[in-house]
Write an enzyme that holds these catalytic residues in place. Structure first.
Site, PDB file in Angstrom:
ATOM      1  N   ARG A   1       0.910  -1.354  -0.280  1.00 34.22           N
ATOM      2  CA  ARG A   1       0.023   0.145   0.288  1.00 34.22           C
ATOM      3  C   ARG A   1       0.712   0.975  -0.226  1.00 34.22           C
ATOM      4  O   ARG A   1       2.363   1.050  -0.254  1.00 34.22           O
ATOM      5  CB  ARG A   1      -0.796  -0.166   1.686  1.00 34.22           C
TER       6      ARG A   1
ATOM      7  N   CYS B   1       1.651   6.643  -8.108  1.00 32.43           N
ATOM      8  CA  CYS B   1       2.349   7.535  -8.675  1.00 32.43           C
ATOM      9  C   CYS B   1       1.324   8.797  -7.973  1.00 32.43           C
ATOM     10  O   CYS B   1       0.284   8.500  -8.732  1.00 32.43           O
ATOM     11  CB  CYS B   1       2.551   7.958  -9.883  1.00 32.43           C
TER      12      CYS B   1
ATOM     13  N   GLU C   1      -1.979   8.799   5.323  1.00 29.44           N
ATOM     14  CA  GLU C   1      -0.192   8.482   5.909  1.00 29.44           C
ATOM     15  C   GLU C   1       0.238   8.657   4.537  1.00 29.44           C
ATOM     16  O   GLU C   1       1.399   7.750   3.865  1.00 29.44           O
ATOM     17  CB  GLU C   1       0.448   7.492   6.618  1.00 29.44           C
TER      18      GLU C   1
ATOM     19  N   CYS D   1       7.989   8.794  -6.610  1.00 25.99           N
ATOM     20  CA  CYS D   1       7.814   8.557  -7.538  1.00 25.99           C
ATOM     21  C   CYS D   1       8.597   8.394  -8.707  1.00 25.99           C
ATOM     22  O   CYS D   1       9.016   9.952  -8.356  1.00 25.99           O
ATOM     23  CB  CYS D   1       6.311   8.169  -8.316  1.00 25.99           C
TER      24      CYS D   1
ATOM     25  N   CYS E   1       6.401  11.646 -13.400  1.00 27.00           N
ATOM     26  CA  CYS E   1       7.086  12.382 -12.190  1.00 27.00           C
ATOM     27  C   CYS E   1       8.282  12.897 -12.600  1.00 27.00           C
ATOM     28  O   CYS E   1       8.773  14.456 -13.021  1.00 27.00           O
ATOM     29  CB  CYS E   1       7.218  11.210 -11.556  1.00 27.00           C
TER      30      CYS E   1
ATOM     31  N   GLU F   1      -4.039   7.954  15.153  1.00 22.17           N
ATOM     32  CA  GLU F   1      -4.005   6.406  15.247  1.00 22.17           C
ATOM     33  C   GLU F   1      -2.813   6.433  16.605  1.00 22.17           C
ATOM     34  O   GLU F   1      -1.897   7.544  16.512  1.00 22.17           O
ATOM     35  CB  GLU F   1      -3.344   6.203  14.248  1.00 22.17           C
TER      36      GLU F   1
ATOM     37  N   GLU G   1      -1.098  -7.649  10.391  1.00 17.90           N
ATOM     38  CA  GLU G   1      -1.795  -7.224  11.803  1.00 17.90           C
ATOM     39  C   GLU G   1      -2.189  -7.562  12.424  1.00 17.90           C
ATOM     40  O   GLU G   1      -2.867  -6.878  13.078  1.00 17.90           O
ATOM     41  CB  GLU G   1      -2.383  -5.508  10.816  1.00 17.90           C
ATOM     42  N   LYS G   2      -2.738  -9.297  12.052  1.00 18.10           N
ATOM     43  CA  LYS G   2      -3.434  -9.336  13.253  1.00 18.10           C
ATOM     44  C   LYS G   2      -3.037  -9.717  14.706  1.00 18.10           C
ATOM     45  O   LYS G   2      -3.282 -10.135  15.459  1.00 18.10           O
ATOM     46  CB  LYS G   2      -3.847 -10.767  12.556  1.00 18.10           C
TER      47      LYS G   2
ATOM     48  N   HIS H   1      -1.710  -7.371  15.903  1.00 20.74           N
ATOM     49  CA  HIS H   1      -1.837  -5.293  16.511  1.00 20.74           C
ATOM     50  C   HIS H   1      -2.543  -5.759  16.908  1.00 20.74           C
ATOM     51  O   HIS H   1      -3.800  -5.587  16.747  1.00 20.74           O
ATOM     52  CB  HIS H   1      -1.645  -4.710  14.721  1.00 20.74           C
TER      53      HIS H   1
END
Ligand code: GAL
Length: 672
Positions: A110, A114, A149, A154, A159, A306, A354-355, A357
């Site tokens: 994730r 671009c 976040e 790129c 770019c 968060e 993330e299980k 977390h």
């Protein structure tokens, strides 16, 4: 205008649970019990919202938003651009990022799209407009969580071209650019803008001006993308309020610039509480610095978007928080100007990275789970304080200069310590010294309006723009107190060294002139001794020892060894109506408390009038003063006892402070 409230909640990812109506029903019940009043919804839900190109599936979200609203839970509705569906990556590879090595990534993970791609912008527009049309006027949608976040860069051809256009706009001619970058070096003159390529490990990485402008461009392009997302929503709902979540000491985006484009600043905090190399107070200082920075980028209350109620899954040692520390971290947020405390995430994921977390609701789904109980307790405390505290701003007292361009240039300088200049440590030394004297601190950059502050601290202001030097000079002339450290006023805004005396344009203000700077190995220190009554008899400098000549200033500490023995290590100079201090080296942490006791005397006052016990942090918001006990032990204050990890809130009443709220300890034991 609606009455401000303290917001409490979490990231909510019900798209992972749509086949479990029992879980979704329990979510609502447990949210109510924990006093949750907001959730960030749908941050990574694009594949559920648009499972195939152009086929939108928003009904499930409509039901969730309605159910939450009925339960008194508002929504901070996300645009899902932080992660895209697989069909898009396959059909339009240009949405995928290209690295500095010029390789395009595969689909996966994730935060890797671009920012220039017209296809991605178009797809985001269509999605954001679907969400805005359907939910933008829902009474439960109080905020928009733009992406997640933002970060990274790129290097694709799109770019590269955008970078060249940005440079052309900035410099006008290639001659001006070559001059600004000192491109004659190694015969690297650019014949035309078309020749310019972003920095690459197998290409150019020695022209500092190029690297600095690339950083500025990436920040600009990221913010431009965020503005695109925001405007897609506002085309449909002009009054939509937007925020985006910023990160801990994140280097890649200038958050002062970003904050101008949003309504609410927020950030994500994942401190490593309880690490054996740091006290809780030190971790709290580090976190407090970030809270103050995020407050300062907009100069208004922020949300902690968060934080983790227990162990994360990604820290080298993912340690939990001891009973009481989660509440302490939440109250600390509010003390520094936070109007929202949210967790990642509401319910622990069942699978993928993330299980493990922590979340407000754990895999056991129980409300007598320790983490849930502590979260519920924090929820009821915030509810109780909300009416008094929400929306209350902070007074300007002391400011620390934290400027992204300065940081970029400083850390890319190649010398005098390539092993690390210790910039963050230097910032924290000053911050901690001020906080240990009970002083409220905000951060400014070189574009900030500095009026209203009484004390300005500029640690390692290597890149000092002439307009900012002029502002600092006027500030001192008019009665302000300025602290400048070693390695300041060295280069201009394109990272060209100033010729002539340095710190540039400030030698007369400081009454000192830099002669040279010596870099220390990690284990090396240089003894300094006091030549005044107020500072410790001895202290030691490390990291960098700047050697300066006195030109009117009075020495307060001097070096006591090496070839520069006798040269000033701390000085003060009267200039106009004000005073300017100069600190030539990086001292041990303990030195900064007495240093700032001296500097602050008669300049800025502590928000807590009495003695601040060790480990207690004081902050103020308007008429409210917060005392936070970072110790796992009771602390006494004049007439009140502060429980371990607890917070007390006082309200100003003329010259007195009345105790408004004194938190009980959160006690928990696995043994019945
Ligand atoms: C954040 C991110 C969240 C979650 C969290 C885990 O950086 O925004 O989506 O992954 O980390 O700590």
């Amino acid at each position: 205008m609606s009455t401000p409230v303290l917001r409490y909640g979490a990231d909510y990812n019900p798209d992972q649970w749509l086949d479990r109506p029992d879980i979704l029903a329990q979510d609502i019940e447990l949210m109510k019990k924990a006093n949750v009043n907001v959730v960030s919804l749908g941050i990574f839900a694009w594949a559920t919202l648009e499972p195939a190109e152009g086929q939108y599936n928003l009904d499930w979200m409509a039901e969730i938003i309605d159910n939450l609203y009925a339960a008194g839970v508002s929504v901070d509705l996300a645009t899902p651009s932080g992660a895209r569906p697989a069909w898009m990556a396959r059909k339009y590879p240009e949405v995928l990022r290209v690295g500095a090595d010029r390789r395009r990534i595969l689909f996966g993970e994730r935060h890797n799209h671009c920012y220039t791609s017209p296809v991605y912008r178009e797809k985001v527009k269509l999605m954001n407009q679907q969400l805005a049309s359907r939910f933008g006027r829902h009474p439960g949608v109080v905020m928009w969580h733009i992406s997640n976040e933002y970060g990274g860069e790129c290097h694709c051809e799109l770019c590269q071209q955008a970078f060249r256009d940005w440079l052309k706009e900035k410099y006008g001619t290639i001659e001006a650019l070559n001059k600004a970058w000192n491109a004659k070096f190694w015969s690297h003159d650019y014949p035309d803008f078309d020749y310019i390529e972003s920095p690459a490990p197998h290409g150019e990485h020695s022209v500092h001006g190029l690297k600095l402008d690339w950083k500025r461009f990436v920040s600009h392009q990221t913010i431009d993308f965020m503005k695109w997302e925001r405007d897609c929503i506002r085309e449909i709902v002009p009054e939509a309020k937007v925020c985006t979540n910023m990160m801990y000491f994140y280097d890649g985006v200038d958050y002062f610039d970003m904050a101008r484009e949003i309504d609410l600043a927020t950030w994500d905090a994942y401190p490593t509480w309880h690490k054996p190399t740091e006290t809780i107070e030190q971790t709290a200082m580090d976190t407090g610095f970030m809270h103050d920075l995020i407050y300062s980028v907009k100069g208004q209350p922020f949300w902690l978007m968060e934080n983790c109620p227990g162990p994360t899954n990604w820290q080298p040692i993912s340690k939990g928080k001891k009973p009481g520390v989660n509440i302490m971290a939440g109250m600390q947020t509010v003390a520094h100007g936070g109007d929202g405390v949210l967790f990642f995430q509401w319910r622990q994921a069942q699978g993928s990275s993330e299980k493990f977390h922590a979340a407000m609701v754990s895999h056991d789904c129980r409300e007598d789970n320790r983490i849930y109980m502590e979260c519920a307790e924090l929820g009821s405390m915030l509810k109780e304080l909300s009416g008094s505290i929400a929306g209350v701003g902070r007074e300007k007292q002391a400011a620390i200069v934290y400027d992204w361009s300065n940081k970029w240039a400083l850390e890319d300088a190649q010398g005098p310590r390539n092993k690390g200049l210790g910039y963050k440590h230097e910032l924290l030394r000053h911050y901690t010294g001020l906080k240990q004297n009970g002083i409220d601190v905000q951060m400014i950059n070189e574009d900030s309006d500095i009026s209203g502050y009484k004390l300005i601290v500029a640690p390692m202001l290597y890149m000092l723009r002439e307009d900012f030097a002029a502002k600092l000079r006027a500030f001192v002339e008019n009665g302000g107190t300025l602290v400048v450290t070693y390695w300041s006023g060295v280069v201009n805004e394109t990272d060209l060294c100033y010729l002539g005396d340095t710190p540039h344009d400030l030698t007369d203000v400081l009454g000192v002139r830099r002669l040279e700077i010596d870099a220390m190995y990690d284990s090396e220190t240089r003894r300094c001794v006091s030549v005044c009554d107020e500072l410790p008899e001895t202290a030691s400098g490390s990291m960098l020892c700047e050697v300066a000549a006195l030109e009117g200033a009075k020495a307060l500490m001097v070096y006591d060894e090496d070839y520069f023995a006798g040269a000033p290590a701390v000085t003060v100079n009267a200039f106009g109506e004000g005073k300017a201090y100069y600190v030539a080296t990086h001292f041990e942490e303990e030195f900064y408390k007495p240093l700032y006791e001296l500097i602050c005397d008669g300049v800025v006052s502590s928000c807590w009038p009495g003695h601040l016990a060790e480990g207690v942090v004081a902050c103020s918001r308007g008429d409210y003063v917060f005392l936070i006990n970072t110790k796992d032990a009771v602390v006494w204050f004049e007439n009140a006892e502060l429980a371990p990890y607890a917070t007390a809130v006082y309200k100003k009443n003329g010259d007195k402070l009345d105790l408004l709220y004194n938190q009980m300890a959160f006690n928990w034991s696995p043994v019945k």
